[in-house]
Write an enzyme that holds these catalytic residues in place. Structure first.
Site, PDB file in Angstrom:
ATOM      1  CG  HIS A   1       8.241 -69.210  35.581  1.00  0.00           C
ATOM      2  ND1 HIS A   1       9.001 -68.984  34.463  1.00  0.00           N
ATOM      3  CD2 HIS A   1       7.517 -68.078  35.780  1.00  0.00           C
ATOM      4  CE1 HIS A   1       8.734 -67.784  33.987  1.00  0.00           C
ATOM      5  NE2 HIS A   1       7.842 -67.201  34.764  1.00  0.00           N
TER       6      HIS A   1
ATOM      7  CG  HIS B   1       8.842 -72.853  29.594  1.00  0.00           C
ATOM      8  ND1 HIS B   1      10.012 -73.372  30.114  1.00  0.00           N
ATOM      9  CD2 HIS B   1       8.753 -71.585  30.089  1.00  0.00           C
ATOM     10  CE1 HIS B   1      10.596 -72.483  30.885  1.00  0.00           C
ATOM     11  NE2 HIS B   1       9.868 -71.384  30.876  1.00  0.00           N
TER      12      HIS B   1
END
Length: 377
Positions: free
Chosen positions: A301, A62
């Site tokens: 995260h 990501h």
């Protein structure tokens, strides 16, 4: 809520390395209107900061926080690499490219942690043939661990020969719903393998709906081809989920534990083949405790979670952590999957409990890492 579907998956992909894999995934995100073209550089930069490999054949590439403005809408692109891609710290068979405008992707990370710590995930992803196969694995709907419980154990059966032993062992598997009569027909014609000390092994794959293992021991001595028969282990296999139990059996045999298996009662047998992760419990009256508030805008995260786990792993002490603003459950602070599964968001309070010679130092160091932003400033 962001969820994984078959529409997100591209099958049968190949890549020479993770840079090429990430580039292809970024192109998919762009084509689907999730991100702008330049987002690929953010994904590559993110990978240089710390690997997005989660374990068990899964990576979640990501972008960086600096490229979040290039996300047009939250979404994912899942690429399946049946031949695997070397991610530097492990082979990846499924890479989930994430484009997230805020913290919507944390739900996916939490969902993945339910299977990342399970045995058999990597093999199941590698062998997946359809989009639904992959979704079933990621959603925890694929059998990842072969069945072995008290209903699959018969001790001291009065068998007079190997045929009876095989019939009983295979009958246990059929009665539990793992196999049909086709399995029994197959294994009774097979020659079992002697594992030593009168312990034998047989396996089959016909008529199998679930992978499982059964065990039968004899009430009195009998023989097969001139050798003693004291116990028989039978495997049914419809996927790779039986392999962890088979590997455990191999370890026991190499350690010359055949007699331990044969002498065990039901509870002891289940303990011998227990593959669950064992994390030492900490007595709170002997432990050091500390609570820290997470400052990261998007919570824990993958990247800050990995930084936190890496900090905990620097110390010998047993360290457990709970999210006081979540369900309060305590997990191993040295397991990335379990830490991410806590669903920690901005402002949540994490309570750490450490026990060991360097426990106090560990908590001080973890506190400093959290205060500094866990790599995000």
């Amino acid at each position: 809520m962001l969820t994984l579907t078959t529409q997100n998956i591209t099958l049968a992909q190949t890549a020479k390395d993770k840079t090429e894999a990430i580039t292809h995934i970024a192109a998919s995100l762009t084509q689907q209107g999730y991100v702008e073209t330049a987002y690929v550089q953010g994904m590559l930069n993110r990978e240089t900061q710390s690997s997005t490999f989660l374990g068990n054949g899964i990576a979640i590439p990501h972008g960086t926080t600096e490229t979040r403005h290039l996300v047009q809408k939250t979404g994912v692109a899942i690429h399946h690499f049946p031949q695997g891609v070397d991610w530097g710290n492990g082979m990846v068979y499924v890479a989930i490219g994430i484009a997230a405008k805020s913290d919507e992707h944390l739900g996916i990370l939490k969902q993945l942690t339910k299977v990342l710590s399970a045995d058999g995930v990597e093999a199941a992803l590698k062998e997946a043939k359809t989009e639904q196969d992959i979704i079933n694995v990621l959603n925890g709907q694929t059998q990842l661990m072969a069945d072995f419980d008290a209903t699959l154990i018969q001790l001291k059966f009065p068998a007079s020969d190997m045929l009876q032993m095989t019939a009983v062992a295979s009958g246990l598997l059929r009665n539990s719903g793992c196999t049909t009569d086709d399995y029994i027909s197959e294994v009774i014609t097979k020659k079992p393998t002697h594992l030593g000390a009168g312990l034998w092994l047989v396996s089959g794959s016909k008529g199998v709906s679930r992978s499982a293992m059964s065990f039968v021991s004899t009430a009195s001595d009998c023989e097969f081809e001139g050798q003693q028969v004291h116990g028989l282990i039978a495997f049914s296999a419809c996927n790779a989920s039986h392999k962890p139990l088979l590997y455990k059996l191999s370890e026991l045999i190499l350690s010359k534990c055949q007699q331990d298996i044969l002498d065990a009662d039901v509870k002891q047998l289940l303990a011998l083949f227990d593959l669950s992760e064992q994390t030492p419990e900490i007595a709170e009256d002997t432990a050091n405790q500390a609570t820290f508030k997470i400052k990261n805008t998007h919570g824990l995260h993958a990247r800050p979670g990995a930084m936190l786990v890496a900090e905990a792993k620097k110390f010998e002490s047993t360290i457990r952590v709970s999210n006081l603003d979540g369900d309060g459950s305590s997990v191993n602070a040295k397991s990335l999957m379990k830490v991410i599964a806590l669903g920690v968001k901005h402002g949540h309070r994490l309570q750490f409990i450490a026990d060991g010679s360097d426990a106090e130092l560990a908590l001080i160091s973890i506190g400093k890492a959290i205060e500094s932003g866990l790599g995000e400033g």
